[in-house]
Design a protein around this motif. Sequence first.
Motif, short mmCIF file in Angstrom:
data_model
loop_
_atom_site.label_atom_id
_atom_site.label_comp_id
_atom_site.label_asym_id
_atom_site.label_seq_id
_atom_site.Cartn_x
_atom_site.Cartn_y
_atom_site.Cartn_z
N ILE A 266 22.75 39.05 31.52
CA ILE A 266 23.32 40.18 30.79
C ILE A 266 24.76 40.42 31.23
O ILE A 266 25.66 40.65 30.41
N GLN A 267 24.97 40.38 32.55
CA GLN A 267 26.31 40.59 33.09
C GLN A 267 27.29 39.55 32.55
O GLN A 267 28.42 39.88 32.16
N GLN A 268 26.88 38.29 32.49
CA GLN A 268 27.77 37.23 32.01
C GLN A 268 28.06 37.40 30.52
O GLN A 268 29.18 37.13 30.07
N ALA A 269 27.07 37.85 29.76
CA ALA A 269 27.29 38.09 28.33
C ALA A 269 28.34 39.18 28.13
O ALA A 269 29.20 39.07 27.23
N GLU A 270 28.29 40.22 28.95
CA GLU A 270 29.29 41.29 28.86
C GLU A 270 30.68 40.76 29.24
O GLU A 270 31.68 41.12 28.60
N GLN A 271 30.74 39.89 30.25
CA GLN A 271 32.03 39.31 30.64
C GLN A 271 32.58 38.41 29.54
O GLN A 271 33.79 38.38 29.30
N ASP A 278 39.87 34.28 25.91
CA ASP A 278 40.18 33.74 27.24
C ASP A 278 38.95 33.13 27.93
O ASP A 278 39.08 32.53 28.99
N TRP A 279 37.78 33.33 27.34
CA TRP A 279 36.56 32.83 27.96
C TRP A 279 36.49 31.31 27.89
O TRP A 279 36.75 30.71 26.85
N GLN A 280 36.15 30.67 29.01
CA GLN A 280 36.00 29.21 29.07
C GLN A 280 34.54 28.89 29.36
O GLN A 280 34.08 29.05 30.49
N PHE A 286 26.89 31.11 37.60
CA PHE A 286 27.83 31.97 38.32
C PHE A 286 29.26 31.57 37.96
O PHE A 286 29.68 30.43 38.23
N THR A 287 29.95 32.51 37.33
CA THR A 287 31.31 32.24 36.86
C THR A 287 32.20 33.44 37.15
O THR A 287 31.71 34.52 37.53
N THR A 288 33.49 33.25 36.96
CA THR A 288 34.45 34.35 37.08
C THR A 288 34.40 35.18 35.79
O THR A 288 33.63 34.90 34.87
N ARG A 289 35.28 36.16 35.69
CA ARG A 289 35.30 37.03 34.51
C ARG A 289 35.75 36.28 33.26
O ARG A 289 35.55 36.79 32.15
N THR A 290 36.34 35.11 33.43
CA THR A 290 36.77 34.32 32.27
C THR A 290 35.95 33.05 32.08
O THR A 290 36.33 32.18 31.32
N GLY A 291 34.82 32.94 32.79
CA GLY A 291 33.93 31.80 32.60
C GLY A 291 34.21 30.61 33.49
O GLY A 291 33.51 29.59 33.38
N ARG A 292 35.21 30.69 34.33
CA ARG A 292 35.51 29.57 35.22
C ARG A 292 34.48 29.49 36.35
O ARG A 292 33.89 30.51 36.74
#
Length: 380
Positions: A266-271, A278-280, A286-292
């Motif tokens: 859920i957290q990743q979907a919100e990010q 900008d999402w990658q 486990f990723t950063t706020r931009t999917g890295r």
Amino acid sequence: MARKNPNGAGSIWQRKDGRYEGRVYVPQPDGTRKRKTVYGDTWEECDAKRQELVRRDRAGIPTPTRSQKLSEWLPYWLEEFVRPHRKKTTYAKYETHVRLYLIPNLGTRRLESVNAADVRKLLTAVSRKASAATAKESHRVLRTALTAAHREELVSRNVATLVPAPRVEVREMKTWTLDQTVSFLEAARPDPLYTAFVLAVTLGLRRGEVLGLRWTDIDLGRRTLTVRNQLQRVQKELYADSTKNRRTRAIPLPAMCIAPLRWRRIQQAEQRTAAGADWQESGYVFTTRTGRPVEPRNLSRSFERISAGAELPRIRLHDARHGCATILFAAGVAPRVVMEILGHSQIAVTMNVYTHVSEDTRRAALGHMDRLLKRRRPTA
């Protein structure tokens, strides 16, 4: 009657001093070809040496025209033997030892002239400059490099095997008690990487294995997690690699891991929504706020920061893996099962390195001893 050799097999002639000289073009370790000269008191002796060179040539075995210096062989060995067949982390470690310790101390020595005394001097120098553990690792790298040279028939023996590696005192492994582990998880709950810490503590996953997890590796319906890859950084490259022993393992998920993993999804979907263009997309859990992908060092930094904030004894993130093994053994889990969960290739590693008996376990064991051996009073 004049004796002639087949075309491409070199030539032999008699010198003015009566001896015979032969020359054959042979392959070099660097891929080039150079002319090698052999001598003999008779034509037959010289021809036998010539034929041996031709045999090596046809078998693809390099025959250096002169014995290589270690400063020449070691870089060649790294590029031709280590880089194509070993992990990048292994190559990086070997290259560091070659550059910092082996070449500075033995680089001017030729392969055939290196002796046991040279190896002992190397180990002493590295122990003084770094540590006995570093010297032991340098010894292993040198031994491996000379083994390859011996297989290539560049040296007649591996002198590194004649010198024992330095003895290294085993570092005492530090682990948390069960209460301290629970305290850490409670303190980590608000952290974005909370789920990663839950998996590291409950399943004993390595740091790279945690960060290398993809959603395709997790089946929440069947409550299973499959460890296929690990995320590693070597120098300036962050990349996905196979597991340490190149084996895939499936692990049943404890109930306490299910809710954190759902929360993480859920957290990743919100990010993803917040990042927009900008999402990658990487597929990692486990990723950063931009999917890295998350940097391995950042996971360790978060672990250390949370531990310090909770006023817990300082341990490494990898030590949580040790604690997992200890808890499993204390719960009566069979050693073979613990080995499979932790992903060891040999059960000896599980038994000798990753098990630490807690004080409560020792006290309980001695309590049983006291009960069994306690002298009974004679009955009247």
